[in-house]
Enzyme design. Sequence first.
Site, PDB file in Angstrom:
ATOM      1  N   TYR A  13     -30.080  14.965   4.994  1.00  0.00           N
ATOM      2  CA  TYR A  13     -30.458  13.957   5.992  1.00  0.00           C
ATOM      3  C   TYR A  13     -30.291  12.570   5.394  1.00  0.00           C
ATOM      4  O   TYR A  13     -30.682  12.337   4.247  1.00  0.00           O
ATOM      5  CB  TYR A  13     -31.921  14.133   6.422  1.00  0.00           C
ATOM      6  CG  TYR A  13     -32.015  14.423   7.905  1.00  0.00           C
ATOM      7  CD1 TYR A  13     -31.584  13.480   8.833  1.00  0.00           C
ATOM      8  CD2 TYR A  13     -32.484  15.640   8.371  1.00  0.00           C
ATOM      9  CE1 TYR A  13     -31.615  13.750  10.190  1.00  0.00           C
ATOM     10  CE2 TYR A  13     -32.520  15.918   9.725  1.00  0.00           C
ATOM     11  CZ  TYR A  13     -32.086  14.969  10.625  1.00  0.00           C
ATOM     12  OH  TYR A  13     -32.109  15.237  11.959  1.00  0.00           O
TER      13      TYR A  13
ATOM     14  N   ASP B 155      -9.306   1.076  22.295  1.00  0.00           N
ATOM     15  CA  ASP B 155      -9.631   2.457  21.946  1.00  0.00           C
ATOM     16  C   ASP B 155      -8.322   3.120  21.518  1.00  0.00           C
ATOM     17  O   ASP B 155      -7.497   3.471  22.361  1.00  0.00           O
ATOM     18  CB  ASP B 155     -10.253   3.151  23.162  1.00  0.00           C
ATOM     19  CG  ASP B 155     -10.570   4.620  22.897  1.00  0.00           C
ATOM     20  OD1 ASP B 155     -10.089   5.159  21.878  1.00  0.00           O
ATOM     21  OD2 ASP B 155     -11.266   5.227  23.736  1.00  0.00           O
TER      22      ASP B 155
ATOM     23  N   THR C 265     -10.956   8.029  17.486  1.00  0.00           N
ATOM     24  CA  THR C 265     -11.345   9.340  16.958  1.00  0.00           C
ATOM     25  C   THR C 265     -10.648   9.456  15.610  1.00  0.00           C
ATOM     26  O   THR C 265      -9.715   8.712  15.306  1.00  0.00           O
ATOM     27  CB  THR C 265     -10.886  10.488  17.871  1.00  0.00           C
ATOM     28  OG1 THR C 265      -9.484  10.355  18.095  1.00  0.00           O
ATOM     29  CG2 THR C 265     -11.609  10.485  19.198  1.00  0.00           C
TER      30      THR C 265
ATOM     31  N   LYS D  40      -7.125  13.047  15.784  1.00  0.00           N
ATOM     32  CA  LYS D  40      -5.875  13.220  16.534  1.00  0.00           C
ATOM     33  C   LYS D  40      -4.709  12.900  15.594  1.00  0.00           C
ATOM     34  O   LYS D  40      -4.525  13.603  14.612  1.00  0.00           O
ATOM     35  CB  LYS D  40      -5.907  12.362  17.796  1.00  0.00           C
ATOM     36  CG  LYS D  40      -7.049  12.780  18.740  1.00  0.00           C
ATOM     37  CD  LYS D  40      -6.996  12.058  20.055  1.00  0.00           C
ATOM     38  CE  LYS D  40      -8.001  12.597  21.041  1.00  0.00           C
ATOM     39  NZ  LYS D  40      -9.290  11.918  21.021  1.00  0.00           N
TER      40      LYS D  40
ATOM     41  N   ARG E 255     -12.990  16.204  13.074  1.00  0.00           N
ATOM     42  CA  ARG E 255     -13.432  15.792  14.404  1.00  0.00           C
ATOM     43  C   ARG E 255     -14.518  14.718  14.266  1.00  0.00           C
ATOM     44  O   ARG E 255     -15.562  14.987  13.663  1.00  0.00           O
ATOM     45  CB  ARG E 255     -13.979  17.041  15.085  1.00  0.00           C
ATOM     46  CG  ARG E 255     -14.251  16.997  16.538  1.00  0.00           C
ATOM     47  CD  ARG E 255     -14.221  18.397  17.104  1.00  0.00           C
ATOM     48  NE  ARG E 255     -12.842  18.863  17.070  1.00  0.00           N
ATOM     49  CZ  ARG E 255     -11.898  18.466  17.918  1.00  0.00           C
ATOM     50  NH1 ARG E 255     -12.173  17.634  18.899  1.00  0.00           N
ATOM     51  NH2 ARG E 255     -10.675  18.919  17.808  1.00  0.00           N
TER      52      ARG E 255
HETATM   53  N1  PLP Z   1     -11.031   7.767  23.756  1.00  0.00           N
HETATM   54  C1  PLP Z   1      -9.825   8.295  24.032  1.00  0.00           C
HETATM   55  C2  PLP Z   1      -8.690   7.366  24.402  1.00  0.00           C
HETATM   56  C3  PLP Z   1      -9.625   9.674  23.994  1.00  0.00           C
HETATM   57  O1  PLP Z   1      -8.433  10.187  24.308  1.00  0.00           O
HETATM   58  C4  PLP Z   1     -10.717  10.514  23.640  1.00  0.00           C
HETATM   59  C5  PLP Z   1     -10.592  11.964  23.563  1.00  0.00           C
HETATM   60  O2  PLP Z   1      -9.707  12.595  23.989  1.00  0.00           O
HETATM   61  C6  PLP Z   1     -11.959   9.914  23.375  1.00  0.00           C
HETATM   62  C7  PLP Z   1     -12.085   8.538  23.431  1.00  0.00           C
HETATM   63  C8  PLP Z   1     -13.187  10.726  23.115  1.00  0.00           C
HETATM   64  O3  PLP Z   1     -13.212  11.380  21.928  1.00  0.00           O
HETATM   65  P1  PLP Z   1     -14.224  12.607  21.678  1.00  0.00           P
HETATM   66  O4  PLP Z   1     -13.650  13.773  22.407  1.00  0.00           O
HETATM   67  O5  PLP Z   1     -14.206  12.747  20.191  1.00  0.00           O
HETATM   68  O6  PLP Z   1     -15.555  12.193  22.208  1.00  0.00           O
END
Ligand code: PLP
Length: 409
Positions: free
Chosen positions: A49, A195, A221, A224, A230
């Site tokens: 933790y 994002d 993320t 990918k 993950r």
């Molecule tokens: N943002 C985008 C552009 C995504 O394609 C994704 C997931 O596919 C996410 C955020 C969310 O990620 P997570 O599935 O890890 O919550």
Amino acid sequence: MLRKTDLEIYRAIVAEQRKQRSVINLIASENYTSKAVLQAVGSVLTNKYAEGYPGHRCYGGCQYVDVVEALAVKRACQLFGAEHANVQPHAGSQANMAVYFAALKPGDRIMAMNLRAGGHLTHGREANFSGQLYRCCFYNVDRESELIDYEEVARIARRERPHLIICGASSYSRLIDFAAFSRIAREVGALLMADIAHISGLVVAGLHPSPVPWCEFVTSTTHKTLRGPRGGLVLCRQQYAQAIDSAVFPGLQGGPLLHVIAGKAVAFREAMKPEFIRYQRAVVANAARLSKEMAERGYRVVSGGTDNHLFLVDLRKSGLSGLEAERILESVGIVVNHNPIPYDPLPPAVTSGIRLGTAAVTTRGMTEADMVQIAEWIDVALKSRNHQRQLKELARKIRRFAHEFPVQA
Ligand code: PLP
């Protein structure tokens, strides 16, 4: 050990492992991590933790996990050229949530790409927290070119006056002009968030322009194209560092997943190597080749091609929905997902398209020549949908082919 203590879970893991080896995985959001990342994620760090941040924890005994998190933060900043990084978000969704909590009050207005044009659930969809807590408005892609129309984005921004503009997508195959988004955000007095969940691997390899110089916040993320475990990540300018850190903890999470953060740190280091740049080049070349081969077999590729690791195929001419195509392809061992195409006439659960991505197959060592073969198999499978014997024969061939390409386990 697991086999002895929990045979059911053991069997499910072994079956998943076997499946991962025997299929061609074209899911654009998936990848295979290295053995080193797997080892970090499967380590004893899961036992610890460590609420808080390195040097300021709510628990004792954090001296070693502090080393892990500090390294992950340092490497993330170095890799992306960012002023500040928070590596604690459990997933991409939590990374986005952290930015909204840091930058907005409930009821503020956000503007993002429509989900059906390629955006993500967390960019204001009504079923998601983002659509429930904030007032949302959306931009689309142009109906003809299927590209982002920056003039239109500017018009909507002037009309709606959002507090935060979000750029970045889940199924947009072209370069995103972060500088253009920045000009629009400045003009209307909005903050800007990119994002880059999908394209972060390409960004660090220099194959897609970086949003870092243009945006107050960048989220991603780590699993990918970046090929880590993950998880999620927030980058921001120093002036927002405190707000982002407080938004993640104590704002929306408890203890960080230090075993995953260790996996992120390992992946960030891997992403600094020349092999990673070569890998990303191959990902992009494979996507371009696969999309060209699909087009040559008569399939319409949305926007006419791709600049990144993914693209959408419009299946309307073949009389198949995206869902039907996904199921046929899965029956022969090619894994894809059904996905809306821009202005899709079919509902999201059915769709007129499939999304194809090359990050995972490229990690396994597949090349452009293999993309030609895969396009051919996709075409044969979709055309043989009513011929069970042909589909079975194809499935055998694909399994044999997939086994030639190893998966780390
Ligand atoms: N943002 C985008 C552009 C995504 O394609 C994704 C997931 O596919 C996410 C955020 C969310 O990620 P997570 O599935 O890890 O919550």
